[in-house]
Design an enzyme around this catalytic site. Sequence first.
Site, PDB file in Angstrom:
ATOM      1  N   ILE A   1       0.747  -1.396  -0.460  1.00  0.00           N
ATOM      2  CA  ILE A   1       0.094  -0.216   0.410  1.00  0.00           C
ATOM      3  C   ILE A   1       0.733   1.571   0.428  1.00  0.00           C
ATOM      4  O   ILE A   1      -0.001   2.280   0.700  1.00  0.00           O
ATOM      5  CB  ILE A   1      -1.321  -0.189   1.312  1.00  0.00           C
ATOM      6  CG1 ILE A   1      -0.353  -0.278   2.701  1.00  0.00           C
ATOM      7  CG2 ILE A   1      -1.985  -0.968   1.136  1.00  0.00           C
ATOM      8  CD1 ILE A   1      -1.014  -0.060   3.469  1.00  0.00           C
TER       9      ILE A   1
ATOM     10  N   GLY B   1       7.719   3.232   1.068  1.00  0.00           N
ATOM     11  CA  GLY B   1       8.327   4.638   1.389  1.00  0.00           C
ATOM     12  C   GLY B   1      10.124   4.935   0.794  1.00  0.00           C
ATOM     13  O   GLY B   1      10.761   3.394   0.811  1.00  0.00           O
ATOM     14  N   GLY B   2      10.762   5.623   2.137  1.00  0.00           N
ATOM     15  CA  GLY B   2      12.781   5.449   2.300  1.00  0.00           C
ATOM     16  C   GLY B   2      13.078   4.057   2.923  1.00  0.00           C
ATOM     17  O   GLY B   2      13.991   3.881   2.398  1.00  0.00           O
TER      18      GLY B   2
ATOM     19  N   GLY C   1      11.195   1.587   3.754  1.00  0.00           N
ATOM     20  CA  GLY C   1      11.295  -0.143   2.842  1.00  0.00           C
ATOM     21  C   GLY C   1       9.132   0.584   2.586  1.00  0.00           C
ATOM     22  O   GLY C   1       9.214   1.510   2.263  1.00  0.00           O
TER      23      GLY C   1
ATOM     24  N   LYS D   1       5.446  -2.288   7.618  1.00  0.00           N
ATOM     25  CA  LYS D   1       6.040  -2.047   7.333  1.00  0.00           C
ATOM     26  C   LYS D   1       7.544  -2.757   6.894  1.00  0.00           C
ATOM     27  O   LYS D   1       8.142  -3.377   7.895  1.00  0.00           O
ATOM     28  CB  LYS D   1       6.807  -0.455   8.120  1.00  0.00           C
ATOM     29  CG  LYS D   1       7.658  -0.044   7.233  1.00  0.00           C
ATOM     30  CD  LYS D   1       8.285   1.601   7.873  1.00  0.00           C
ATOM     31  CE  LYS D   1       7.610   2.839   6.469  1.00  0.00           C
ATOM     32  NZ  LYS D   1       8.038   3.618   6.798  1.00  0.00           N
TER      33      LYS D   1
ATOM     34  N   ASP E   1      10.593  13.500   9.153  1.00  0.00           N
ATOM     35  CA  ASP E   1      10.135  13.099   8.168  1.00  0.00           C
ATOM     36  C   ASP E   1       8.927  13.455   8.218  1.00  0.00           C
ATOM     37  O   ASP E   1       8.238  12.856   7.513  1.00  0.00           O
ATOM     38  CB  ASP E   1      10.533  12.043   7.197  1.00  0.00           C
ATOM     39  CG  ASP E   1      10.524  12.109   6.346  1.00  0.00           C
ATOM     40  OD1 ASP E   1      10.476  10.450   5.980  1.00  0.00           O
ATOM     41  OD2 ASP E   1       9.877  12.610   5.463  1.00  0.00           O
TER      42      ASP E   1
END
Length: 960
Positions: free
Chosen positions: A652, A655-656, A658, A674, A774
Amino acid sequence: MRTMLFKVFSFLILLLMMMMMMLILSCSASVSSAQEFEMEALLKWKRSLSDQSQSVLSSWNFDPRNTSSSAISPCSWLGISCNDAGSIARINLTYVELEGTLDEFDFSALSNLSSLDLHYNALTGKIPPEISNLSKLTILNLGYNQFHGYIPKEIGNMIELNVLSFSNNLLSGSVPAGIGNLTNLSVLKLANNYLSGSIPPQLGKLRSLIELRLNLNNFTSSIPSSIGDLTSLKVLSLYGNQLSGPLPQEINKLTNLTLIFLSNNSISGLLPENICHGGILEDFCASNNLFTGTVPKGLKNCTTLTRLRLDRNNLTGNISEDFGVYPKLDYVDLSYNNFVGEVSPNWGKCRLLTSLKISNNYVTGVIPSELADASLLHFIDLSSNNLEGIIPNELGKLKSLFNLTLSNNNLHGSIPPELGMLPDLAYIDLAANNLSGMIPKQLGDCSKMLYLKLSNNDFSEGIPVELGNLVSLQVELDLSRNSLSGEIPWQLGNLVKLEILNLSHNNFTGSIPSTFDQMQSLRLVDLSYNGLEGPIPDNKAFREAPSEAFTHNKGLCGNYTGLKICPPPFNNGKGGSNSLVLILVPLSAASFIWVIFIGVFCILKTKRRNKISNKLVDSQHQNLFKVWSYDGKLVYADIKVATEGFNSKYCIGVGGHGSVYKAKLSTGQVVAVKKLHQIHYSKLEDQKTFESEIQALSKIRHRNIVKLHGFCLQARQSFLVYEYLERGSLAKILGKDEQAKELDWTRRINVVKGIVNALFYMHHDCTPPIVHRDISSNNILVDGNYEARVSDFGTARLMKNDSSNWTGLAGTYGYIAPELAYTMKVTEKCDVYSFGVVTLEIIMGHYPGELICSPPSFSSTSSSSSSSIALSLSGLNALTNMKLKDVLDQRLQTPDPELADEIVTIIKLAFSCINANPKFRPTMQQVSQELCTRRLPLPQGLHTLALKQVLDLDIQVVED
Ligand SMILES: *[C@@H]1O[C@H](CO)[C@@H](O)[C@H](O)[C@H]1NC(C)=O
Ligand SMILES: *[C@@H]1O[C@H](CO)[C@@H](O)[C@H](O)[C@H]1NC(C)=O
Ligand SMILES: *[C@@H]1O[C@H](CO)[C@@H](O)[C@H](O)[C@H]1NC(C)=O
Ligand SMILES: *[C@@H]1O[C@H](CO)[C@@H](O)[C@H](O)[C@H]1NC(C)=O
């Protein structure tokens, strides 16, 4: 006389009434005692379950003092249904997280039970043999639990069973032969256990069987020929076992089969000849076996096929002749066989085809341009064959194309520029062909590109500067072994996500652009065998590359092993112009905020070291699991099953750190998992620190912070398990008109406040304070009630700057505070900046690029102790005449007057947060206070208010 008669009469009436009452009493007494017996059995079981489960079953209670009929009857209890006689007939308790065993379940007390469905719970222990006392049971479903031990042989007595499922448990041992007694079975599912031994031949007695699923077990030896007796069978699933030997001839009798899954076994011999005899075969998967011979004739005209996987066998024959036209075909994989012949133009007539994979065969001829008629194609892999001719331009018509892999053939000609028009193209592998000409600059338009491999061809001239636009390129850029020349364009330095860069064995000259300093994600570089000179970029991948990566060049230098030291810069005109580029690049690359990010953590180094009470350390494998209080290994297995081994269809988000997967656990709980990129610990110490920090994070509870349920750290695979929020990220919502409209002004204000709460908590209520680092619209999730949750919480700071993964460390481009380009100091004010950007994004409905992309400059006009917010954004002058209403998301109606002043305050605050000078940004505490204070009515309506007027409203900021 009359009185006498009257007395007798009334006595008789009395007698009659008493008799009736007694009858009624005795009747009701007998019903309730039978019910009571059943009720007692259920209550006894309930008491054996966990406290949590008992509260789920709160409707299961019986108060003997309260004799109203509804309080006695179990028929209204959760999951219970009764027959006409008031006896319990069906129990259906699914997806309610029941924890406990069936040991206290008194099966003999529930003699009228016809259906017992407990699938998707967390039940453990053994399946008691007494379950066979449920002699009237027709449906028994214990799937998706954690039962272990053997399947009781007494199951053979439950001859009324119609549906039996024990799938997705931990059962072991062999299947009892008595299963052959269950001749009424139409569905038998034992999939995904640890069952072993051979498939019992007695299964052949189950003549009514329609669905047989034995996949993902440890079954061995060959498939019994009696399987041919199951003539009603529609679904036969045996994949993922250790079955061997040839398929029995008798399988050809199964003409009603629609789904056949035989993959991942060691089955040999020929494929079944009559497999599509019934004309209803839809899905045939036989990949990864030892099948030999040719493709059965019956498959050629099997027009019902939707999926065909024959890959990874030893099949032979001519593929141009053996396959037909399949109007419903979606997926075909014939890779890794010994097929000869050509790629038939007929594949283009399979109008629903999305994947065509014929790699690693002996296919010859050209790529037919007719393939482009299969307009839904998104995956083409024809690699490692003997294909000739050119890449047809027509492939540029495949608007959904995602992966084009044609490597290892004899293709010639150039790359069709039309490929640049394909918006989803993410993987291109054309390596090891005879392709030539220029690399088309149009490839730079493929904004989703992740992987570009053109090595081992004869491409010439320079690298088009447009390739620098491929900012999503992450996995690999390989242009090695071509005849490329000229200087390496500095724009390639924009590929900040790139992990592998190979430009070796070309004719590049000049120096390596110093913009490469900013390629912080790079892990592997190879620039050997060129004509390069000058200094090596200052970047981890370059510093740590072996000297072979730079060998055979004209004169590369640097303070690294195997290289000569660079001469001092004043002796070197080249070096001077390089540093000029270094400064000019960030100013000229407008949409790109240049960042050097050095991980200095704001957090104090004192770590909260919580006692790890229930972690499990597998000393053999040095694994650490801590997921809830469950056995971590089970949860790991569970997650793997739920995501089909982290299949991309459950992904879904990426990201950085994983990829995030949605996983429905066997307990029914839905979580976001994640999966982290591989983590390398240089020392055991590092691992401990990482561990204890996650431990601390999992303790943090705030309603605007996504809950971290647990984690699993292993050398190979590490993941964090978060709560799953169905509405997804703010970025996703704002990106879709329909969802953005649903996020109305009231909700948007609420989302902003939620983020404020979370950041306030992290900065001011946590000791030591925690800097998120972030914050972006991708990391703000929204729950069902439109409440914001800050996610990816803390993972940024958990990632060490010496880990191989730098991608996430730099935060999200466009949200990073500008001072990070000049200093190494990360403070809470970095989060404040990102919060300002996200807030503007929420109000405007899109990334506020026009307001913040201009290069930041520090304000020098403000006084030192206390100052009004001094806006220093150079782009702002252009905005002064802008109307406030033009800044508001145009998809929403103009906000009501009662919301207007709140929105104005938010806009004002957001601008103060993106002040280029961190000193003049408010703290989250100040933001929070400002949002709470009562507001004065606006001087005029929103329609006429100028943005400048809003920004001129004073906000007092006290410096710390
Ligand atoms: C039990 O309930 C679930 C959820 O409502 C349903 O899907 C399932 O079919 C039911 N089981 C039986 C045997 O009726
Ligand atoms: C088959 O069922 C009968 C009862 O109908 C029972 O007596 C017998 O033991 C069962 N056989 C097996 C192998 O379970
Ligand atoms: C399955 O079989 C393989 C090979 O026989 C064995 O190594 C493995 O341990 C078995 N797994 C289980 C869970 O029984
Ligand atoms: C095959 O399926 C059809 C339709 O479901 C059914 O009518 C027919 O009886 C089945 N054939 C066999 C041999 O069971």
